[in-house]
Each structure stands twice: as structure tokens, then as C-alpha cells.
Design a protein around this motif. Structure first.
Motif, PDB file in Angstrom:
ATOM      1  N   LEU A 107     -73.449  12.090   3.064  1.00  0.00           N
ATOM      2  CA  LEU A 107     -72.380  11.740   4.013  1.00  0.00           C
ATOM      3  C   LEU A 107     -72.991  11.066   5.226  1.00  0.00           C
ATOM      4  O   LEU A 107     -73.869  11.647   5.876  1.00  0.00           O
ATOM      5  N   ARG A 108     -72.534   9.893   5.551  1.00  0.00           N
ATOM      6  CA  ARG A 108     -73.058   9.184   6.715  1.00  0.00           C
ATOM      7  C   ARG A 108     -71.899   8.703   7.589  1.00  0.00           C
ATOM      8  O   ARG A 108     -71.312   7.652   7.325  1.00  0.00           O
ATOM      9  N   PRO A 109     -71.562   9.473   8.588  1.00  0.00           N
ATOM     10  CA  PRO A 109     -70.464   9.059   9.461  1.00  0.00           C
ATOM     11  C   PRO A 109     -70.917   7.986  10.451  1.00  0.00           C
ATOM     12  O   PRO A 109     -71.986   8.106  11.041  1.00  0.00           O
ATOM     13  N   GLY A 245     -75.680   1.871  -0.755  1.00  0.00           N
ATOM     14  CA  GLY A 245     -75.403   2.747   0.393  1.00  0.00           C
ATOM     15  C   GLY A 245     -76.560   2.786   1.375  1.00  0.00           C
ATOM     16  O   GLY A 245     -76.365   2.868   2.586  1.00  0.00           O
ATOM     17  N   ASP A 246     -77.767   2.729   0.860  1.00  0.00           N
ATOM     18  CA  ASP A 246     -78.949   2.705   1.732  1.00  0.00           C
ATOM     19  C   ASP A 246     -78.881   1.486   2.637  1.00  0.00           C
ATOM     20  O   ASP A 246     -79.045   1.578   3.859  1.00  0.00           O
ATOM     21  N   ILE A 247     -78.592   0.346   2.043  1.00  0.00           N
ATOM     22  CA  ILE A 247     -78.600  -0.919   2.793  1.00  0.00           C
ATOM     23  C   ILE A 247     -77.399  -0.993   3.736  1.00  0.00           C
ATOM     24  O   ILE A 247     -77.536  -1.305   4.927  1.00  0.00           O
ATOM     25  N   THR A 249     -75.575   1.326   5.067  1.00  0.00           N
ATOM     26  CA  THR A 249     -75.533   2.261   6.200  1.00  0.00           C
ATOM     27  C   THR A 249     -76.530   1.866   7.289  1.00  0.00           C
ATOM     28  O   THR A 249     -76.292   2.124   8.465  1.00  0.00           O
ATOM     29  N   ASP A 250     -77.642   1.250   6.932  1.00  0.00           N
ATOM     30  CA  ASP A 250     -78.517   0.709   7.982  1.00  0.00           C
ATOM     31  C   ASP A 250     -77.777  -0.399   8.736  1.00  0.00           C
ATOM     32  O   ASP A 250     -77.826  -0.487   9.955  1.00  0.00           O
ATOM     33  N   GLU A 251     -77.085  -1.240   7.976  1.00  0.00           N
ATOM     34  CA  GLU A 251     -76.323  -2.311   8.628  1.00  0.00           C
ATOM     35  C   GLU A 251     -75.248  -1.698   9.540  1.00  0.00           C
ATOM     36  O   GLU A 251     -75.100  -2.090  10.699  1.00  0.00           O
TER      37      GLU A 251
HETATM   38 MG    MG Z   1     -82.323   4.007   4.383  1.00  0.00          MG
END
Ligand code: MG
Ligand code: IPM
Length: 367
Positions: A107-109, A245-247, A249-251
Motif C-alpha cells: 500500500l502506497r498512499p 508499481g515500483d516505477i 510510485t516513485d513518479e
Molecule cells: Mg522503488
């Protein structure tokens, strides 16, 4: 009164600095709410390789399995960056831990504190009110597919694979969350090219019938990358595979002004782990300039998601918000008009947080 055992994996780079402040926040919360939190520390990443040769030693797995929640600082060390041929790497420890504990739901709010609208490189009017909850699949996809290198070393290969069941279990959580929020779910894939994405899209689409109140929108990952910065407010809950999702969420962190502000929770059926989204930032490690707020906010997520302590969690979030309102910043979230004396080091902003938290916990307003 609740008793909880928390394992802290401080890790590498700025990990030990930022996680120690989150621990202090948790200790104070325990005191304020009369809980009893017991902390144990274990090694992960480069710290573990340096001490044992293994990025995820068995004692660390044991400690994590024997705890009610895990708090992670960060892993990674520049020692490995310019030599991809090194076989044992810090990140392997984190990936193996996620897999071993079955932490499939990340989960990344992404939510901006109004005070930080001007810290982002994006225009404030585009950001204001943006509030996105990412569900990133964390134990499958290309991160865990078969990989190989040809005998002569001239070809490298990774495999991206998803099973229906892997998609269903995280999609279900995302649909439920969307139903409790604004009712919009964007599912991100590359179904115009990849077979694993075609399966992803079909599976999510089939499930939509169970959640008639949720508006499901499929979006290709390249378009999503563009839409996120063009108009982040269109998103509510976003469901993605592991690498997309990794990419993304950094953005998306730039929507909040800084990667230094973003917490995350990795949840499985039995265990859960809380960590800032940022990495180990070795270039600023030990310089007292790292922003500990993402890790402190990860501790707040721990209180809510692992211990069901909503009030405790909210006090931590309010504390962070009030310290920002008072004008305090770390360097990464300062803007051109921040007075120099308000730009604090890791320790100083940590102390501000503890001071503000003490006020909230122990000095009820007497009229
Ligand atoms: Mg990452
Ligand atoms: C993250 C990190 C990790 C990932 C790295 C450190 C392996 O970037 O948690 O987003 O790619 O998952």
C-alpha cells in the motif's frame, strides 16, 4: 493496553537514522496510550552482508516471524551499484523477505500535505487535493520470474509472469478500498503487448461485477505515467503489478513534493512490514540531513494497519502535519522561500516531532 513486539530492520545508508526516530515516536505513543511496545533489532541488506555474508540471515527471518509488525529503514549500498556482477546484493534481502513473509500487498498512499504544495516541481493547482492509494503487487511479476544469463554472458533474460490467483488477491483488496473511498479504481497494465497483462486485465474485469459501486478503468502503464503528472486528481485507487508499481510510485512521489514524505505498508496474510518508499540515499547518510518523516509516517501506518490503533496513528499524522504547519522543513522539502533557520537536520526535526507529540499526548488543554 496492548502489548506488541516490533522488529526494526534499520538496514543501510540513512536507514538507521530515520528508523531510530520512528522508534522514538512509537515509544512515546506507547507511553501516551499506556501500551507496551517491545523492540528487537535485526540485520538486513548490506549491513547483514557485511556481518554475515547473507543479505537476509535466518535470525532476521526468525525475528520478523516472531513479531507483531516490522519496521524497515532502507536497504542498498553504492558498493554494489557499479558492479552488477556481484552476486550477493542488499536488495535480494528485501525481496526475499517480502517473499518469505508473503507480503503481496504493498500500500502506497500518495497524499500531499497542503504545507508542501510549493515543494513539488509540479504546479500547486495541479496537485492540490490529490489523494491516491496505490496497491502494488509485491511478490510476483518480473521481480520473481525466472532469470538467466547466457553461457557467454551476451544475453540476459527476465520473465514476467502472473497467475490469476495472484491478481485476484490484490485486486480484491483494491476494489474494497476503492469502495470505501471515492469509488474509482484504475488498473494499470500493458495489455496491448504483454500476455501477463492480458491476464491481469481479464481477471480484474471479471471481478468488477462483484463491486458494482466501483468504477473500474483500465489504463496502459505508459499513459498512466503521463496522466499521473498531467492530472493526478483523476486517480483514487490505483492497482498495479510489481514493476509498474515500483516505477509509478516513485513518479507519484513528486506529487507530494518529496520521496522523503512517503510511507508504505506491505501486507500479507500473517505478517506486515512498514517502510518509507525512499531508498538508502547513501550520498546523504550520516550527515544529519535525511528526512525521517516518511519512516515516522510508516510507523503511523503500522499503528493503524497492524495494531488497529486508529487514534494513535492519527495523533502521529497530526503531529507531522503540525510541525510542517509551524514552518519546519528538512532540506528536501524546503522551498525557495523557506527561511534558513527553519530548515532542520534529521535530529532537529525529530526533536520537534517528539516535542509536538508530547504536547498532544500529555498536555491536554486546560481552559
Ligand atoms: Mg522503488
Ligand atoms: C521499493 C524499492 C525496491 C523495489 C528495491 C530496493 C528492490 O525500490 O521498495 O520500491 O524495487 O521494490
Amino acid at each position: 493496553m496492548q502489548r506488541k513486539k516490533i522488529t526494526i530492520l534499520a538496514g543501510d545508508g540513512i536507514g538507521p537514522e530515520v528508523s531510530s526516530w520512528a522508534q522514538k515516536v512509537l515509544q512515546l505513543i506507547a507511553k501516551g496510550f499506556q501500551h507496551s511496545f517491545y523492540f528487537q533489532h535485526a540485520l538486513l541488506g548490506h549491513a547483514a552482508i557485511a556481518a554475515t555474508g547473507n543479505p537476509l540471515p535466518p535470525e532476521t527471518i526468525e525475528a520478523c516471524k516472531n513479531s507483531d509488525a516490522i519496521l524497515l529503514g532502507a536497504v542498498g549500498d553504492p558498493l554494489y551499484d557499479n558492479d552488477p556482477s556481484i552476486k550477493v546484493r542488499p536488495e535480494q534481502g528485501l525481496l526475499a523477505l517480502r517473499k518469505t513473509l508473503g507480503l503481496y500487498c504493498n500500500l502506497r498512499p500518495i497524499k500531499i500535505f497542503d504545507e508542501l504544495l510549493h515543494a513539488s516541481s509540479l504546479k500547486p493547482e495541479i496537485l492540490q487535493g490529490a489523494d491516491i492509494l496505490f496497491f502494488r503487487e509485491l511478490t510476483g511479476g518480473i521481480y520473481f520470474g525466472k532469470r538467466s544469463r547466457s553461457a557467454d554472458g551476451s544475453q540476459g533474460m527476465d520473465t514476467m509472469s502472473y497467475t490469476k490467483e495472484e491478481v485476484q488477491r490484490i485486486a480484491r483488496k483494491a476494489f474494497i478500498a476503492a469502495g470505501k473511498r471515492r469509488g474509482i479504481l484504475h488498473s494499470i497494465d500493458k495489455a496491448n503487448v504483454l500476455d501477463s497483462s492480458k491476464l491481469w486485465r481479464e481477471t480484474v474485469q471479471e471481478m468488477a461485477a462483484e463491486f458494482p459501486k466501483v468504477k473500474l478503468i483500465h489504463m496502459y502503464v505508459d499513459n498512466a505515467a503521463m496522466q499521473l503528472i498531467r492530472d493526478p486528481k483523476q486517480f483514487d485507487v490505483v492497482l498495479t503489478g510489481n514493476m509498474f508499481g515500483d516505477i509509478l510510485t516513485d513518479e507519484a512521489s513528486q506529487i507530494t513534493g518529496s520521496l522523503g514524505m512517503l510511507p508504505s505498508a506491505s501486507i500479507g496474510n500473517q505478517w506486515s512490514l512498514f517502510e518509507p518508499i525512499h531508498g538508502s540515499a547513501p550520498d546523504i547518510a550520516g550527515k544529519n540531513i535525511a528526512n525521517p518523516l516518511a519512516t515516522i509516517l510508516s510507523a503511523a501506518m503500522m499503528l493503524e494497519f497492524a495494531f488497529d490503533m486508529k487514534e494513535e496513528s492519527q495523533v502521529v499524522i497530526n503531529t507531522v502535519s503540525d510541525v510542517l504547519k509551524a514552518g519546519y522543513r528538512t532540506a528536501d522539502i524546503a522551498s525557495a522561500d523557506t527561511p534558513l533557520n527553519m530548515i532542520l537536520g534529521t535530529q532537529e526535526i525529530g526533536e520537534q516531532i517528539l516535542e509536538e507529540l508530547e504536547v498532544k499526548l500529555f498536555q491536554a488543554v486546560v481552559i
